[in-house]
Design an enzyme around this catalytic site. Sequence first.
Site, PDB file in Angstrom:
ATOM      1  NE  ARG A  48     -53.167 135.590  39.604  1.00  0.00           N
ATOM      2  CZ  ARG A  48     -53.401 136.654  40.108  1.00  0.00           C
ATOM      3  NH1 ARG A  48     -54.719 137.376  39.892  1.00  0.00           N
ATOM      4  NH2 ARG A  48     -52.613 137.619  40.643  1.00  0.00           N
ATOM      5  CE1 TYR A 102     -67.880 115.274  33.754  1.00  0.00           C
ATOM      6  CE2 TYR A 102     -67.504 117.515  34.697  1.00  0.00           C
ATOM      7  CZ  TYR A 102     -67.060 116.076  34.756  1.00  0.00           C
ATOM      8  OH  TYR A 102     -65.888 115.855  35.155  1.00  0.00           O
ATOM      9  CG  ASP A 174     -70.375 121.508  28.848  1.00  0.00           C
ATOM     10  OD1 ASP A 174     -69.841 121.411  27.778  1.00  0.00           O
ATOM     11  OD2 ASP A 174     -70.050 121.185  29.882  1.00  0.00           O
ATOM     12  CE  LYS A 199     -63.329 115.251  28.859  1.00  0.00           C
ATOM     13  NZ  LYS A 199     -63.576 116.424  29.838  1.00  0.00           N
TER      14      LYS A 199
HETATM   15  N1  PLP Z   1     -68.284 119.327  30.591  1.00  0.00           N
HETATM   16  C1  PLP Z   1     -68.263 117.947  30.141  1.00  0.00           C
HETATM   17  C2  PLP Z   1     -69.510 117.778  28.947  1.00  0.00           C
HETATM   18  C3  PLP Z   1     -67.469 117.140  30.354  1.00  0.00           C
HETATM   19  O1  PLP Z   1     -67.623 115.975  29.800  1.00  0.00           O
HETATM   20  C4  PLP Z   1     -66.256 117.388  31.190  1.00  0.00           C
HETATM   21  C5  PLP Z   1     -65.325 116.203  31.605  1.00  0.00           C
HETATM   22  O2  PLP Z   1     -65.572 115.068  31.562  1.00  0.00           O
HETATM   23  C6  PLP Z   1     -66.299 118.580  31.775  1.00  0.00           C
HETATM   24  C7  PLP Z   1     -67.315 119.700  31.262  1.00  0.00           C
HETATM   25  C8  PLP Z   1     -65.104 118.986  32.683  1.00  0.00           C
HETATM   26  O3  PLP Z   1     -64.075 119.312  32.144  1.00  0.00           O
HETATM   27  P1  PLP Z   1     -62.569 118.956  32.686  1.00  0.00           P
HETATM   28  O4  PLP Z   1     -62.650 117.705  33.207  1.00  0.00           O
HETATM   29  O5  PLP Z   1     -61.807 119.625  31.809  1.00  0.00           O
HETATM   30  O6  PLP Z   1     -62.801 119.955  34.232  1.00  0.00           O
END
Ligand code: PLP
Length: 389
Positions: A48, A102, A174, A199
């Site tokens: 952790r 997202y 992001d 991803k």
């Molecule tokens: N950011 C983007 C652009 C995403 O497409 C996603 C998930 O689909 C996330 C963040 C969140 O990621 P996680 O599902 O691994 O928590």
Amino acid sequence: MKNDKKGLNTICTHIGELEDKEYKGAVSPLYMSTSYQFEDVAVKRYPRYFNTPNQEALSKKLAALEHAEAAMIFGSGMAAISTALMTFLQAGDHVVLQQTIYGGTYHFAVSQFERFGIEYSFTTGWEVEDFEKEIKPNTKVLYLETPSNPLLTITDVKGVANLAKKKGILSMIDNTFASPVNQNPIDFGIDVVVHSATKYMGGHSDICAGVVAASEEHMKKVWQTGICFGGSLSDYTVWLLERSLKTMVLRVKAQNENAMKMAKYLSESKDVDNVYYPGLEKHPGYALAKSQMKGFGGMLSFELNPEIDASLFFKELKLIKPSMSLAGIESTVLSPTQTSHALMSAEDRAKQGIKDSLIRFSLGIEEVEDLIADIEQAIAKVKSMTVTA
Ligand code: PLP
């Protein structure tokens, strides 16, 4: 191995490798201990604390990939995003978030910030001026996502980074959709980069993970919050992620190429209404994407003609999987309304331009001719069903 400006594939293959001193194996050994000696050691290790041997080693690879001084690996993209945002925000602060982000990040902001006394505003668009308009005296973070999910809007990364610097605000991006292969926001002055490593970094639809990358100074703060929230990743999954990252550049380049070919095919198809892909010259963000990205990415969205029922189309696909998530080596499609953006109200989706008929397409590494053939047979089948009915 040290990262003194190595090539991308070399970084992916070698930076942050752990040496197998005992058996001289070719790959990093996996250390599963959750308990490490505390006496006479320089570092107190604990999963952790984000500092087990595998966590520490992989962080170096991730930092190198994002041209950052340091990085941390989390149990999911949302663990990374929520920890990073909560590190730099406190009661009384204000954050400006891009409107097209997202769905989970959007949901995090609207469901959690108020409880912690954090104010937030969403931009009305994705231009630099849209961010500037929302800045208040107590704004502490500008949060952007480009290319965005699911409409692939393009935001000027350097423009937002410069705006943040001018106002003494932290910028956070992001970078999931682009991946570090196609875009390195720190080169444009962004302070903090977050990823859903579930991803492109994982790339095989079998790992859930997240990343935060930034300067040593910022990452020290993220670490302080991170050890309290406890969102670290298990060593076994860290080890798997290292394995995945070795082929990331090869995968992403193949996915970029497939997406470009597919976007061109769909734009010429009489069965398709709109195609959203920043690599198409007609895309409003094309010039900007060309200037700040090394590849246009493996994601696109499109709308079928209204007479072709999208839900029937999903059912008729034989090769392309209608499934959640994205960026795996297999091609997938989904309806943002039913999945990634389901937690958003219909009104807010409409404001973002997300129609119920929108289909998000994550290109895999299959031969694009096979993917096109699958789409053609599915459309033909849906059309024949409509005629019969
Ligand atoms: N950011 C983007 C652009 C995403 O497409 C996603 C998930 O689909 C996330 C963040 C969140 O990621 P996680 O599902 O691994 O928590």
